[in-house]
Scaffold this motif. Structure first.
Motif, PDB file in Angstrom:
ATOM      1  N   GLY A  74       0.829  -1.194   0.000  1.00 24.46           N
ATOM      2  CA  GLY A  74       0.000   0.000   0.000  1.00 24.46           C
ATOM      3  C   GLY A  74       0.865   1.245   0.000  1.00 24.46           C
ATOM      4  O   GLY A  74       2.052   1.202   0.334  1.00 24.46           O
ATOM      5  N   PHE A  75       0.254   2.375  -0.386  1.00 25.05           N
ATOM      6  CA  PHE A  75       1.025   3.626  -0.391  1.00 25.05           C
ATOM      7  C   PHE A  75       0.096   4.819  -0.288  1.00 25.05           C
ATOM      8  O   PHE A  75      -1.067   4.763  -0.667  1.00 25.05           O
ATOM      9  CB  PHE A  75       1.897   3.724  -1.643  1.00 25.05           C
ATOM     10  N   ILE A  76       0.646   5.910   0.241  1.00 28.00           N
ATOM     11  CA  ILE A  76      -0.029   7.201   0.341  1.00 28.00           C
ATOM     12  C   ILE A  76       0.782   8.185  -0.488  1.00 28.00           C
ATOM     13  O   ILE A  76       1.967   8.402  -0.214  1.00 28.00           O
ATOM     14  CB  ILE A  76      -0.120   7.685   1.803  1.00 28.00           C
ATOM     15  N   VAL A  77       0.163   8.778  -1.483  1.00 33.84           N
ATOM     16  CA  VAL A  77       0.924   9.594  -2.427  1.00 33.84           C
ATOM     17  C   VAL A  77       1.567  10.804  -1.763  1.00 33.84           C
ATOM     18  O   VAL A  77       2.620  11.289  -2.203  1.00 33.84           O
ATOM     19  CB  VAL A  77       0.034  10.027  -3.607  1.00 33.84           C
ATOM     20  N   GLY A  78       0.971  11.285  -0.681  1.00 33.58           N
ATOM     21  CA  GLY A  78       1.535  12.441   0.003  1.00 33.58           C
ATOM     22  C   GLY A  78       2.932  12.209   0.553  1.00 33.58           C
ATOM     23  O   GLY A  78       3.653  13.174   0.849  1.00 33.58           O
ATOM     24  N   ASN A  79       3.312  10.949   0.671  1.00 35.64           N
ATOM     25  CA  ASN A  79       4.660  10.637   1.137  1.00 35.64           C
ATOM     26  C   ASN A  79       5.672  10.569  -0.003  1.00 35.64           C
ATOM     27  O   ASN A  79       6.837  10.226   0.230  1.00 35.64           O
ATOM     28  CB  ASN A  79       4.656   9.295   1.877  1.00 35.64           C
ATOM     29  N   HIS A  80       5.238  10.915  -1.204  1.00 36.28           N
ATOM     30  CA  HIS A  80       6.108  10.796  -2.373  1.00 36.28           C
ATOM     31  C   HIS A  80       6.171  12.104  -3.173  1.00 36.28           C
ATOM     32  O   HIS A  80       6.392  12.091  -4.384  1.00 36.28           O
ATOM     33  CB  HIS A  80       5.620   9.650  -3.271  1.00 36.28           C
ATOM     34  N   ASN A  81       6.003  13.224  -2.479  1.00 35.66           N
ATOM     35  CA  ASN A  81       6.034  14.510  -3.177  1.00 35.66           C
ATOM     36  C   ASN A  81       7.390  14.816  -3.800  1.00 35.66           C
ATOM     37  O   ASN A  81       7.484  15.662  -4.696  1.00 35.66           O
ATOM     38  CB  ASN A  81       5.632  15.635  -2.220  1.00 35.66           C
ATOM     39  N   ASN A  82       8.429  14.142  -3.327  1.00 39.59           N
ATOM     40  CA  ASN A  82       9.750  14.351  -3.924  1.00 39.59           C
ATOM     41  C   ASN A  82       9.800  13.911  -5.382  1.00 39.59           C
ATOM     42  O   ASN A  82      10.709  14.302  -6.124  1.00 39.59           O
ATOM     43  CB  ASN A  82      10.809  13.571  -3.135  1.00 39.59           C
ATOM     44  N   ARG A  83       8.818  13.133  -5.812  1.00 36.04           N
ATOM     45  CA  ARG A  83       8.778  12.662  -7.198  1.00 36.04           C
ATOM     46  C   ARG A  83       8.061  13.645  -8.123  1.00 36.04           C
ATOM     47  O   ARG A  83       8.025  13.431  -9.335  1.00 36.04           O
ATOM     48  CB  ARG A  83       8.090  11.303  -7.253  1.00 36.04           C
ATOM     49  N   MET A  84       7.491  14.701  -7.562  1.00 37.23           N
ATOM     50  CA  MET A  84       6.727  15.638  -8.384  1.00 37.23           C
ATOM     51  C   MET A  84       7.542  16.228  -9.535  1.00 37.23           C
ATOM     52  O   MET A  84       7.051  16.287 -10.668  1.00 37.23           O
ATOM     53  CB  MET A  84       6.151  16.748  -7.501  1.00 37.23           C
ATOM     54  N   PRO A  85       8.784  16.682  -9.346  1.00 37.19           N
ATOM     55  CA  PRO A  85       9.532  17.237 -10.487  1.00 37.19           C
ATOM     56  C   PRO A  85       9.723  16.233 -11.627  1.00 37.19           C
ATOM     57  O   PRO A  85       9.529  16.582 -12.806  1.00 37.19           O
ATOM     58  CB  PRO A  85      10.872  17.642  -9.861  1.00 37.19           C
ATOM     59  N   ASP A  86      10.100  14.995 -11.300  1.00 34.18           N
ATOM     60  CA  ASP A  86      10.265  13.976 -12.340  1.00 34.18           C
ATOM     61  C   ASP A  86       8.937  13.686 -13.036  1.00 34.18           C
ATOM     62  O   ASP A  86       8.877  13.535 -14.258  1.00 34.18           O
ATOM     63  CB  ASP A  86      10.810  12.678 -11.734  1.00 34.18           C
ATOM     64  N   PHE A  87       7.892  13.596 -12.232  1.00 35.96           N
ATOM     65  CA  PHE A  87       6.555  13.338 -12.774  1.00 35.96           C
ATOM     66  C   PHE A  87       6.126  14.432 -13.744  1.00 35.96           C
ATOM     67  O   PHE A  87       5.673  14.158 -14.867  1.00 35.96           O
ATOM     68  CB  PHE A  87       5.568  13.207 -11.613  1.00 35.96           C
ATOM     69  N   LEU A  88       6.242  15.694 -13.323  1.00 41.24           N
ATOM     70  CA  LEU A  88       5.814  16.806 -14.179  1.00 41.24           C
ATOM     71  C   LEU A  88       6.640  16.871 -15.458  1.00 41.24           C
ATOM     72  O   LEU A  88       6.109  17.160 -16.540  1.00 41.24           O
ATOM     73  CB  LEU A  88       5.900  18.123 -13.412  1.00 41.24           C
ATOM     74  N   ALA A  89       7.945  16.606 -15.345  1.00 40.07           N
ATOM     75  CA  ALA A  89       8.802  16.647 -16.535  1.00 40.07           C
ATOM     76  C   ALA A  89       8.392  15.575 -17.536  1.00 40.07           C
ATOM     77  O   ALA A  89       8.274  15.849 -18.743  1.00 40.07           O
ATOM     78  CB  ALA A  89      10.261  16.481 -16.126  1.00 40.07           C
ATOM     79  N   GLU A  90       8.154  14.352 -17.052  1.00 36.60           N
ATOM     80  CA  GLU A  90       7.866  13.254 -17.979  1.00 36.60           C
ATOM     81  C   GLU A  90       6.420  13.286 -18.472  1.00 36.60           C
ATOM     82  O   GLU A  90       6.168  13.247 -19.683  1.00 36.60           O
ATOM     83  CB  GLU A  90       8.160  11.910 -17.300  1.00 36.60           C
ATOM     84  N   VAL A  91       5.461  13.376 -17.553  1.00 31.27           N
ATOM     85  CA  VAL A  91       4.062  13.360 -17.954  1.00 31.27           C
ATOM     86  C   VAL A  91       3.685  14.658 -18.659  1.00 31.27           C
ATOM     87  O   VAL A  91       2.926  14.652 -19.635  1.00 31.27           O
ATOM     88  CB  VAL A  91       3.159  13.090 -16.741  1.00 31.27           C
ATOM     89  N   GLY A  92       4.244  15.782 -18.196  1.00 30.62           N
ATOM     90  CA  GLY A  92       3.998  17.048 -18.894  1.00 30.62           C
ATOM     91  C   GLY A  92       4.506  17.015 -20.316  1.00 30.62           C
ATOM     92  O   GLY A  92       3.869  17.550 -21.235  1.00 30.62           O
ATOM     93  N   GLY A  93       5.644  16.358 -20.523  1.00 28.78           N
ATOM     94  CA  GLY A  93       6.167  16.199 -21.871  1.00 28.78           C
ATOM     95  C   GLY A  93       5.257  15.365 -22.744  1.00 28.78           C
ATOM     96  O   GLY A  93       4.996  15.709 -23.909  1.00 28.78           O
ATOM     97  N   TRP A  94       4.751  14.256 -22.199  1.00 30.27           N
ATOM     98  CA  TRP A  94       3.811  13.426 -22.952  1.00 30.27           C
ATOM     99  C   TRP A  94       2.549  14.201 -23.308  1.00 30.27           C
ATOM    100  O   TRP A  94       1.999  14.056 -24.402  1.00 30.27           O
ATOM    101  CB  TRP A  94       3.436  12.191 -22.135  1.00 30.27           C
ATOM    102  N   LEU A  95       2.084  15.039 -22.369  1.00 22.53           N
ATOM    103  CA  LEU A  95       0.873  15.824 -22.612  1.00 22.53           C
ATOM    104  C   LEU A  95       1.101  16.825 -23.742  1.00 22.53           C
ATOM    105  O   LEU A  95       0.266  16.963 -24.646  1.00 22.53           O
ATOM    106  CB  LEU A  95       0.452  16.545 -21.329  1.00 22.53           C
ATOM    107  N   ARG A  96       2.230  17.508 -23.721  1.00 23.09           N
ATOM    108  CA  ARG A  96       2.532  18.479 -24.779  1.00 23.09           C
ATOM    109  C   ARG A  96       2.653  17.797 -26.139  1.00 23.09           C
ATOM    110  O   ARG A  96       2.284  18.371 -27.169  1.00 23.09           O
ATOM    111  CB  ARG A  96       3.826  19.225 -24.448  1.00 23.09           C
TER     112      ARG A  96
END
Length: 337
Positions: free
Chosen positions: A270-292
């Motif tokens: 199990g996991f709680i996403v709030g404990n993984h905010n350190n991944r936000m920059p990588d997430f935004l870079a990769e998923v934001g790129g896919w979105l664009r």
């Protein structure tokens, strides 16, 4: 201004009577604070647990107090130089027309993007899918992936990420034939089924005859049982949600085959996403790129008006939404750069 409050705690399924709308004075920001005019707010399944007076990973809502949750809005007054008036920010004080927040507790976002996307694909919803699949389930290229609740906000993103990362096969469950078709025709899933048509175990076995390596669980119950049955040796499960039992008043019957996890050497985490905010920059870079690049998409179900937020929330619990359910609280800024 208006805000939505918890009027009473539900037993079993919530109803409209558990909510109330109240008119209050618009708050004034203090030092280091900003006043935000909310534009969109999120309604999410996890909020059902917060309606109960029980200890959990996040504090319960208080009876007679406004609810809260993710929102995005425009700063209309500021006592913080780093978040000036006109900024568009993501924050955690939804369920009201205006909110005062500490500037350090808001995230300034790019107003050129779809604002509601910061509650879904580019927000905690998308981060949940990203972290759950890649970090918790430790997805590897060539895996066969099963996603339950796959037409919902998190599941729809998780399945697309799996395809983009090289999954051998991605299977999703949904609550209608229309949603199952959406998963295949629009999101690129390899197979999908309506869990109401036949036992989940039978449908999953037919959709993934060679078994599954990763299970992204949004449902629990019979879906989790089916995934255990279909799991290959060393399969990894990301336990994100259990919406099948959020409103139950008796203990769930499934999974009844948990002992299989021993011999198959499964990893259920199990996991709680709030404990993984350190991944936000990588997430935004990769998923934001896919979105664009137009390689990933996210349908939204938008409900108009704060007064309709309780019904939107109940709709999420019923599965009325396809993709992310958001409530439009106010107008978007007239000028967006």
């Amino acid at each position: 201004m208006h805000e939505i409050r918890l009027a009473s705690r539900p037993t079993g399924w919530p109803t409209a009577s558990n909510f109330e709308i109240a008119e209050v004075e618009t708050p004034v920001p203090g030092d280091g604070q900003v006043l935000i005019r909310n534009i969109y707010m999120s309604v999410d399944p996890y909020m059902r647990g917060r309606m109960n007076d029980t200890k959990s990973y996040v504090a319960p809502f208080e009876v007679g107090a406004p609810l809260d949750g993710a929102a995005v809005g425009e700063v209309v007054a500021s006592n913080a130089a780093n978040v000036p008036v006109g900024s568009v920010v993501a924050h955690g004080l939804g369920w009201r027309e205006f909110a005062v927040a500490d500037a350090k507790r808001v995230r300034v976002v790019d107003p050129a993007q779809s604002l509601s996307a910061y509650l879904g694909l580019l927000g905690m919803t998308g981060l949940t899918a990203y972290v759950g699949l890649l970090d918790i389930a430790q997805f590897s290229e060539g895996d066969t992936v099963f996603v339950s609740g796959a037409a919902g906000a998190v599941g729809s993103v998780a399945g697309q990420i799996a395809k983009l990362k090289g999954a051998k096969r991605v299977v999703g469950s949904a609550g209608s034939a229309e949603k199952a078709s959406y998963l295949i025709d629009e999101l690129g899933f390899d197979a999908a089924f309506n869990y109401k048509d036949a036992p989940v175990r039978e449908q999953l076995k037919a959709a993934a005859p060679d078994g599954i390596d990763v299970y992204f669980d949004n449902v629990g119950g019979d879906h989790l049982e089916a995934a255990i049955a279909s799991a290959n040796k060393f399969a990894r499960f990301a336990l994100c949600g259990a919406i099948a039992q959020y409103n139950e008043t008796t203990p769930p019957a499934a999974p009844r085959n948990l002992a299989l996890a021993i011999g198959k050497e499964l990893n259920l985490r199990g996991f709680i996403v709030g404990n993984h905010n350190n991944r936000m920059p990588d997430f935004l870079a990769e998923v934001g790129g896919w979105l664009r690049e137009g390689r990933i998409s996210a349908r939204e179900t938008v409900v108009e008006g704060l007064a309709n937020a309780p019904e939107a929330f109940l709709g999420v619990l019923r599965g009325d939404n396809t993709g992310k359910m958001v409530v439009k609280v106010g107008d978007e800024p007239a000028v967006r750069s």
